[in-house]
Scaffold this active site. Sequence first.
Site, PDB file in Angstrom:
ATOM      1  CG  ASP A 299      -1.881   0.700  -2.834  1.00  0.00           C
ATOM      2  OD1 ASP A 299      -0.983   1.668  -3.206  1.00  0.00           O
ATOM      3  OD2 ASP A 299      -2.646   1.094  -2.276  1.00  0.00           O
ATOM      4  CG  HIS A 300      -1.620   4.545  -5.133  1.00  0.00           C
ATOM      5  ND1 HIS A 300      -0.582   5.521  -3.886  1.00  0.00           N
ATOM      6  CD2 HIS A 300      -2.122   4.259  -4.624  1.00  0.00           C
ATOM      7  CE1 HIS A 300      -1.373   5.220  -2.594  1.00  0.00           C
ATOM      8  NE2 HIS A 300      -2.754   5.173  -2.927  1.00  0.00           N
TER       9      HIS A 300
ATOM     10  CG  ASP B 284      -2.264   0.883   0.995  1.00  0.00           C
ATOM     11  OD1 ASP B 284      -2.084   1.795  -0.251  1.00  0.00           O
ATOM     12  OD2 ASP B 284      -2.422   1.107   2.222  1.00  0.00           O
ATOM     13  CG  ASP B 285       0.102   4.698   0.558  1.00  0.00           C
ATOM     14  OD1 ASP B 285      -0.974   4.349  -0.685  1.00  0.00           O
ATOM     15  OD2 ASP B 285      -0.567   5.671   0.850  1.00  0.00           O
TER      16      ASP B 285
ATOM     17  CB  CYS C  69      -5.634   3.460  -1.652  1.00  0.00           C
ATOM     18  SG  CYS C  69      -4.326   4.303  -0.699  1.00  0.00           S
TER      19      CYS C  69
END
Length: 955
Positions: free
Chosen positions: A324-325, A59-60, A95
């Site tokens: 996710d990014h 995540d991130d 997200c």
Amino acid sequence: MRVSATTTLGVAFCLLVTLHYVESRPKEQSRRKHGRYYQRRASRKTKSDKPNIVVVMTDDQDSLLGSMDYMPKTMSLLQDFGATMKNAFVSTPMCCPSRSSFLTGMYVHNHNVYTNNDNCSSPQWQMTHERRNFATYLSNVGYRTGYFGKYLNEYNGSYIPPGWREWVGLIKNSRFYNYSVNFNGRITKHKDNYYKDYLTDLIANDSVTFLKVSKQIYPQKPVMMVLAMPAPHGPEDSAPQYQHLFENVTSHRTPSWNYAPNPDKQWLLQHTGKMEPIHIEFTDLLYRKRLQTLQSVDDAVYKVVKELDNLGELDNTYILYTSDHGYHLGQFGLVKGKAMPYEFDVRVPLYIRGPGIRPKSVISEMVQMIDLAPTILDMAGIAAPEQMDGESFLKLLQNGGRNEAVDLPWRDTILLERGKITARKIKIREKMEAMKNNIGFVSKDNRVMSDCSKPEFQVPCKPYQKWFCHHDQITGKYRMTKCRNIQKDRHHIKKKNCICPPKTQKAINKREKRIQKKFLLSHINYPHKFKPRFIRNKRSEYLDDVSAQLSHYEGKLGRIRTRRSFASDYDDPFAFPLSIEEYNYVKKCRVLLNDTVVCTKDIYVDVNTWKKHKQSLDKLIEHYKQQIDKLKEIRKYLKHSRPTDQQTGGLADVTMETSETMTTETTPMTTRQPIRLGSRDRGRPRNNNKAKTGLMITDNKSVISSDQQQVCRCNTPLRSDYLLRDRVGRKLSADDPLIYKVRRRKTNRHQRNQERKKRKKRKKLKKKDCNKTMMNCFTQNNNHWKTPPLWNLGPFCFCPNANNNTYWCVRTINKKDNFLYCEFITGFISYYDMNKDPHQLRNAVHDLEYATLQHIHEILNKLRKCKGAKDCTVRYSSTNTSTSTRQQNIKKGRKRKLKRQNKERRQHKTTKKQTSANNNGQEVTFEQTWRAANPTVEYMTLNFEPGSGDIGVGE
């Protein structure tokens, strides 16, 4: 007896075998008991024919700031034994939209999850796109599917999404401690114990257990798992054993770090300056904490790979690692965040290993988050559904990046999008255009300054003036404020002869009226004729006050009965039916303000006490039922014997006591409401002459005559009388009976509005001065992190995003072009040529020709509306011609192939005729014909047997 040598040798051999067996048996038992639990399963026939699939999603996690360089286990297990996707992107760097694209294989404009709040895990999402995630297709073909970790930001844990056999879904956003998960339909709460509750380790352990159990119970079924890690998302709580690492690591300081201001970029970066020293310290510490959280992810990847190796399933398993990014820390002056269209936010790490993938291979083709779902289905042998916008890149993986097996070249252009067009954003765009062109636009500050010069906004406030203007000394701006004091002073002046009840007294509210009405309706015989009128205040919540009130009424009625000489057979409706002993049982329970019944302990322990309490209550209820019937008879009698206004002299309300009694009575009557003229509650006077000249008592000290009585407005709202209207809209006069209801209603509304404004004010004070126009700003405090290393340099404000940061972009990478083209909701256009400016420091939109700009704009409009893989696959052409679609490329490829085949046939026929003529009718072998048709091919010895039809290459 002699024993032969042969016999001796045989006996010795048997003894040796027996001894070896005895010695080896305990070792074998110990090896079975304490040896390796797992055995290699590669040679078993029960092994699944289809490959296992494991997806690890962080995540991130950034790709360009160097976070992968500090994960050695992941890099050695996945990069060294698999493929690296050099150009992996996400379509939306947020997200929930990005995870929705991962699950569905669709662009944001097709699954309609635009932000982390808008439609994120909403009922519409659950009814449509969630039912078509890739797990449903895998589950239908026999896969054992499991999801572990963060799902969607607004997932509330009330259901298990379709397609997942094993579900350990995190409720709401990423957390490491103090969170709740839905464990196969059961909500489980976790606290702050590292050994039991650390989420990253929990995901690793649960996924390994699921994998182990699945292969033991269902060895022939393949497994598909998603490990959605919370790291390195905030609050960045790392494991205790890693909290001392990576001190003074500053690899996040790229050339675009703290590169500000940027007047050639979008509105947000135009209004973002260089970071202050406190911001720089924070970004360094935040990057350190992010790296620390990723160490647990590194351990989890190693644990999963080791488990697959122990089970013998590693060679038959695809393992994908991605995020996710991306993320930024100080780039272009932005302290932290995401949602930007630049490389540091849209690029993600993507490493894949599995069967058929060449180790240490690097693939330069562009892939997106929407391609993961079709690729996962392709790995399982399932064709991608039509609604998916992405394509499977499994052929690229199996060919090591060489697109030889693909009919057409891979796409080189993708879409980046964030947000959608709304009415509010259209107004923002019009406002920005007006500000830019200075056409009929007046800012708010200028408009307020102009209004302050008008006489109707001057101080002091005059009657009926609503607003006044004042100059704020702190900000130096003019502001409009409501006129409140003059309204309050005008309507709350206490009249000379009007004495209000004590402030502690509260009028009965609607809820209490509803409860009393419900109680009375359940204890009367004719509920359809019952119309209650509530004239008293709410009783005390403690039943101890009941005895004092009843004794007061009994003494009062006794005096009245003595003075008025009532008949001895009159049944007192206020007579208390219970004895002292029975009343003591009733006192044992009471009702609290929240309608909760609380009783003493002996009620729940002693059966006799419970029975006596119930009998006392039943007796009291029955008594009140009888008294209600008698009171109804009295009311009916009074209704028929009502005197006329001439007989009462026009007085509406009088007290039951005479003037003689009132002057001698000293009992304080604090529960009496002030007299209101025009009230519908009319009593029958006992002496008309005394009623005309009677006195009203308000307390034990002051006595006011009826001639001095005035309407007492103690609870009037801050409004004038001419504004009061009924529900129909009719204006009410001061003597109208409905005016008090309207005033009370408006007073409640005014109180609610005041409370709402106070809440807003408190919320603004909480943010302090961390507020800027059209920006989303936050305050970073010292208590943001609960685990070391801690932040102790004090609070500061930062604005990571803006309301007008909505954009649509085209990202293109091929042998010739490498650029980013964006259009923002404000009308701003940007273009970055990464061949010349890899860090996107300069907006080169003015270097483009108009034809090229129009050509890219057409491609962007096409991608913004595309649906399906065929429509969303676009290749950029630097010429001014229209973009060739996939269908046009297919037709051109077929034509070229057919043309090449026809040419080969003609050459073959011509060569055969020439060879036959040169040989004068001699027999021509197939080898000679093939050499004549392919003169450029190097000579090889061909083994050809006439009549066999087989051609082989000789050694």
